[in-house]
Design an enzyme around this catalytic site. Structure first.
Site, short mmCIF file in Angstrom:
data_model
loop_
_atom_site.label_atom_id
_atom_site.label_comp_id
_atom_site.label_asym_id
_atom_site.label_seq_id
_atom_site.Cartn_x
_atom_site.Cartn_y
_atom_site.Cartn_z
N HIS A 1 76.24 21.57 -24.48
CA HIS A 1 75.52 22.75 -23.76
C HIS A 1 75.47 22.29 -22.42
O HIS A 1 74.84 22.53 -21.51
CB HIS A 1 74.09 21.97 -24.30
N CYS B 1 81.62 35.34 -4.05
CA CYS B 1 81.06 37.13 -4.30
C CYS B 1 79.42 36.92 -3.82
O CYS B 1 78.89 38.13 -3.88
CB CYS B 1 81.11 37.43 -5.81
N ALA C 1 65.77 4.88 -29.87
CA ALA C 1 67.49 4.62 -29.94
C ALA C 1 67.61 3.26 -28.93
O ALA C 1 68.67 2.63 -29.06
CB ALA C 1 67.99 6.02 -29.03
N CYS D 1 80.68 35.47 -11.25
CA CYS D 1 82.18 35.30 -11.39
C CYS D 1 82.48 33.89 -11.78
O CYS D 1 83.59 33.70 -11.83
CB CYS D 1 82.97 35.33 -9.86
N ASP E 1 72.23 15.53 -19.39
CA ASP E 1 72.26 14.44 -18.32
C ASP E 1 73.55 13.82 -18.22
O ASP E 1 74.51 14.37 -18.79
CB ASP E 1 71.22 13.75 -18.55
N CYS F 1 77.07 32.41 -4.22
CA CYS F 1 78.12 31.96 -4.42
C CYS F 1 79.18 32.23 -3.21
O CYS F 1 79.10 33.19 -2.58
CB CYS F 1 78.75 32.65 -5.66
N GLN G 1 74.46 16.86 -26.79
CA GLN G 1 73.90 17.99 -26.61
C GLN G 1 73.16 17.83 -25.05
O GLN G 1 72.68 18.64 -24.64
CB GLN G 1 72.73 18.32 -27.60
N PRO H 1 62.74 8.41 -34.18
CA PRO H 1 61.32 7.83 -34.69
C PRO H 1 60.62 8.58 -35.92
O PRO H 1 59.76 8.21 -36.50
CB PRO H 1 60.45 7.88 -33.49
C1 BJW Z 1 63.85 10.05 -30.01
C2 BJW Z 1 63.27 9.22 -29.05
C3 BJW Z 1 63.77 8.13 -28.98
C4 BJW Z 1 62.13 10.99 -29.09
N1 BJW Z 1 64.92 7.57 -29.57
N2 BJW Z 1 64.82 9.49 -30.77
C5 BJW Z 1 71.25 29.50 -36.69
C6 BJW Z 1 69.81 29.47 -37.15
C7 BJW Z 1 68.69 29.88 -36.12
C8 BJW Z 1 68.89 30.22 -35.12
C9 BJW Z 1 70.27 30.06 -34.48
C10 BJW Z 1 71.30 29.77 -35.40
N3 BJW Z 1 72.58 30.04 -34.69
C11 BJW Z 1 72.25 30.22 -33.56
C12 BJW Z 1 70.76 30.44 -33.26
C13 BJW Z 1 69.93 30.91 -32.18
C14 BJW Z 1 69.84 29.50 -31.06
C15 BJW Z 1 69.02 28.57 -31.77
O1 BJW Z 1 69.33 27.57 -32.45
N4 BJW Z 1 67.78 28.86 -31.81
C16 BJW Z 1 66.86 27.96 -32.65
C17 BJW Z 1 65.95 27.31 -31.75
C18 BJW Z 1 66.12 28.54 -33.75
N5 BJW Z 1 71.05 29.00 -30.67
C19 BJW Z 1 71.72 29.66 -29.49
O2 BJW Z 1 71.11 30.56 -28.97
C20 BJW Z 1 73.11 28.78 -29.05
N6 BJW Z 1 73.98 29.91 -28.92
C21 BJW Z 1 74.48 30.64 -29.61
O3 BJW Z 1 74.17 30.71 -30.96
O4 BJW Z 1 75.45 31.55 -29.43
C22 BJW Z 1 75.84 32.64 -30.22
C23 BJW Z 1 77.02 33.30 -29.68
C24 BJW Z 1 78.19 33.49 -30.02
C25 BJW Z 1 79.25 34.21 -29.19
C26 BJW Z 1 78.81 34.74 -28.21
C27 BJW Z 1 77.43 34.79 -27.59
C28 BJW Z 1 76.61 34.06 -28.30
C29 BJW Z 1 73.22 28.09 -27.89
C30 BJW Z 1 71.98 26.89 -27.91
C31 BJW Z 1 71.73 26.31 -26.48
C32 BJW Z 1 70.67 25.29 -26.49
N7 BJW Z 1 70.43 24.91 -25.03
C33 BJW Z 1 69.51 23.96 -24.81
C34 BJW Z 1 69.15 24.04 -23.33
C35 BJW Z 1 70.16 23.39 -22.44
C36 BJW Z 1 69.83 23.40 -21.09
C37 BJW Z 1 68.77 22.71 -20.88
O5 BJW Z 1 68.63 21.45 -20.97
O6 BJW Z 1 67.83 23.26 -20.13
O7 BJW Z 1 69.87 22.80 -25.12
S1 BJW Z 1 68.22 24.20 -25.71
C38 BJW Z 1 67.73 22.62 -25.92
O8 BJW Z 1 67.74 22.24 -27.29
C39 BJW Z 1 68.92 21.87 -25.31
C40 BJW Z 1 69.17 20.81 -26.32
O9 BJW Z 1 70.39 20.24 -25.87
C41 BJW Z 1 68.95 21.45 -27.53
C42 BJW Z 1 68.69 20.39 -28.75
O10 BJW Z 1 67.48 19.70 -28.52
P1 BJW Z 1 67.52 18.11 -28.86
O11 BJW Z 1 68.40 17.30 -28.06
O12 BJW Z 1 67.67 17.90 -30.29
O13 BJW Z 1 66.13 17.71 -28.35
P2 BJW Z 1 64.66 17.84 -28.73
O14 BJW Z 1 63.79 17.75 -27.51
O15 BJW Z 1 64.66 18.89 -29.94
O16 BJW Z 1 64.27 16.68 -29.96
C43 BJW Z 1 64.23 15.35 -29.47
C44 BJW Z 1 64.39 14.40 -30.58
O17 BJW Z 1 64.33 13.16 -30.15
C45 BJW Z 1 63.12 14.60 -31.51
O18 BJW Z 1 63.60 14.58 -32.86
C46 BJW Z 1 62.49 13.22 -31.38
O19 BJW Z 1 61.65 12.89 -32.46
C47 BJW Z 1 63.47 12.31 -30.99
N8 BJW Z 1 63.05 11.25 -30.02
N9 BJW Z 1 62.48 10.17 -28.54
C48 BJW Z 1 65.20 8.53 -30.61
N10 BJW Z 1 63.09 7.14 -27.90
ZN ZN Z 2 80.70 34.62 -7.69
#
Ligand code: BJW
Ligand code: ZN
Length: 272
Positions: A121, A175, A256, A132, A106, A172, A103, A239
Site C-alpha cells: 500500500h 508540472c 504482536a 505526472c 510506516d 510538483c 500493508q 488480539p
Molecule cells: C493488533 C494489535 C496489536 C490491534 N497486535 N494486532 C473484494 C471484495 C470487497 C471489496 C474489494 C474487493 N477487492 C477490492 C475491493 C475494494 C477495496 C476494498 O478492499 N474495500 C473493502 C474495505 C471492502 N480495495 C481497493 O480499493 C484496493 N484497490 C483495488 O482493489 O483496485 C482495483 C483496481 C485494479 C486495477 C485498476 C484500478 C483499480 C486498494 C486498497 C487500498 C487500501 N489502502 C489503505 C490506505 C493506505 C494509505 C493510508 O494508510 O492512509 O491501506 S486502507 C487501510 O486498510 C490501509 C491498510 O493497509 C489496509 C488494511 O488495514 P489493516 O492493516 O488490516 O488495519 P486495520 O486497522 O483494519 O486492522 C488492524 C488490526 O490489528 C485489527 O484486526 C486489530 O484487532 C489488530 N490489532 N492492535 C496485533 N497490538
Molecule cells: Zn507533475
C-alpha cells in the site's frame, strides 16, 4: 495468549525454511501508531479514514488530505519499532529466505531491521506528483528518534507536536500539479511488482504468519488465502478474531509486541 497455541506456532516456525510474514496496522499499534480503524485524534476525529484515503477526497480537498497524511507522517517519525518488529527481524536473521509483506505505510519494519519489505500500500515517505507521478521531496523535518525500541505505547516525550489541520500540498517541480502521498487509496491498483512478489512468495512459502490485520481490505487480504490454498500452514497473531480464523492452523490471540518475541523464543529457545 495461550501456551498451547504458542507452542504449536513455535513448532511450525521452527520447521519452516521459507516463511512469509504478512503484517497490518496492528503490527505498529504498540509503537503508538493508530490502526486504520482506531479512533483518530485532534481535528481528525471528525473524519472517517475510509473517506479520507480516496482519490475523490484528494480531488475535493487536497489540503485536508495532505494535512492528514503530514500529521500521520510526523506521528510515525516520532514512533519507534516495538519488540514485535524486532522479532520479525530475528525471524529473517534466522531464516534468510523469509519474505516480509506489509500493508503498512510506516517505516517501522525498516527501522526494526527488515531493510526491504514488500510494500502493498505504498509509503508515507514517498510523495509524488498527482498528475505526472514525478517523485517529490519530503517536506523537511526532524530525523527519527534514535535509541532502543519502545516498551510502551505513545509518542516520544519532548517530541514536537505534529501539524494538526489542513496544509496546502507542495507543487510538483515538473508540472506544478499538487503533490500527493505515495500510498494506495481505495479504488486504486496496488503496485504491480509488489503484488506479484507477494503472490509469488505466498505461493511458495512453507508457513505464513499473519500479524495485526483485520483482513478486510482486498486484494491484500487474499495473500494468506493463497498460502493456505497451496497447503502452507497459516498462523495468525491478533488480539481479536478476523475472517482469517477459519483458514488458520493456529490463532494466537494477543498483541504482536508480546506474542512475536514469545513465538521466536518458542521456536528457537536460544534466540532472544
Ligand atoms: C493488533 C494489535 C496489536 C490491534 N497486535 N494486532 C473484494 C471484495 C470487497 C471489496 C474489494 C474487493 N477487492 C477490492 C475491493 C475494494 C477495496 C476494498 O478492499 N474495500 C473493502 C474495505 C471492502 N480495495 C481497493 O480499493 C484496493 N484497490 C483495488 O482493489 O483496485 C482495483 C483496481 C485494479 C486495477 C485498476 C484500478 C483499480 C486498494 C486498497 C487500498 C487500501 N489502502 C489503505 C490506505 C493506505 C494509505 C493510508 O494508510 O492512509 O491501506 S486502507 C487501510 O486498510 C490501509 C491498510 O493497509 C489496509 C488494511 O488495514 P489493516 O492493516 O488490516 O488495519 P486495520 O486497522 O483494519 O486492522 C488492524 C488490526 O490489528 C485489527 O484486526 C486489530 O484487532 C489488530 N490489532 N492492535 C496485533 N497490538
Ligand atoms: Zn507533475
Amino acid at each position: 495468549m495461550s501456551g498451547t497455541e504458542l507452542a504449536e506456532a513455535g513448532r511450525l516456525l521452527a520447521a519452516a525454511r521459507r516463511p512469509v510474514v504478512f503484517t497490518g496496522a496492528g503490527m505498529s499499534a504498540e509503537s503508538g501508531v493508530p490502526t486504520f480503524r482506531d479512533a483518530q485524534t485532534g481535528l481528525w476525529q471528525r473524519y472517517d479514514p475510509r473517506e479520507l484515503a480516496t482519490p475523490a477526497a484528494f480531488r475535493t480537498d487536497p489540503a485536508l488530505v495532505w494535512g492528514w497524511y503530514e500529521a500521520r507522517r510526523h506521528g510515525v517519525r516520532r514512533a519507534r519499532p516495538n519488540p514485535g518488529h524486532l522479532a520479525v527481524a530475528a525471524i529473517r536473521a534466522r531464516l534468510p529466505e523469509t519474505v516480509v509483506i506489509t500493508q503498512n505505510v510506516d517505516d517501522l519494519h525498516e527501522r526494526g531491521g527488515v531493510p526491504a519489505p514488500v510494500r502493498l500500500h505504498g509509503s508515507l515517505f514517498a510523495p509524488r506528483c498527482s498528475a505526472c507521478a514525478r517523485p517529490a521531496p519530503l517536506p523537511s523535518d526532524l530525523p527519527p528518534p534514535a535509541g532502543p525500541p519502545v516498551q510502551h505505547a505513545g509518542p516520544e516525550p519532548h517530541a514536537p507536536a505534529p501539524p494538526d489541520g489542513p496544509l496546502t500540498p507542495p507543487a510538483c517541480a515538473g508540472c506544478g500539479a499538487p503533490v500527493r502521498p505515495g500510498v494506495v487509496w481505495f479504488g486504486e491498483a496496488l503496485p504491480e511488482a509488489a503484488l506479484s512478489a507477494a503472490v509469488e512468495a505466498a505461493s511458495t512459502c512453507d508457513l505464513l504468519l499473519t500479524v495485526g490485520t483485520s483482513a478486510l481490505v482486498h486484494p491484500a487480504a487474499e495473500i494468506p488465502l493463497v498460502a493456505a490454498r497451496l497447503g502452507a500452514p497459516v498462523v495468525q497473531v491478533n488480539p481479536v478474531p478476523t475472517p482469517l480464523d477459519a483458514i488458520c492452523a493456529v490463532n494466537v490471540r494477543g498483541p504482536a509486541g508480546e506474542v512475536l518475541p514469545a513465538l521466536v523464543r518458542a521456536a528457537w529457545p536460544d534466540a532472544i
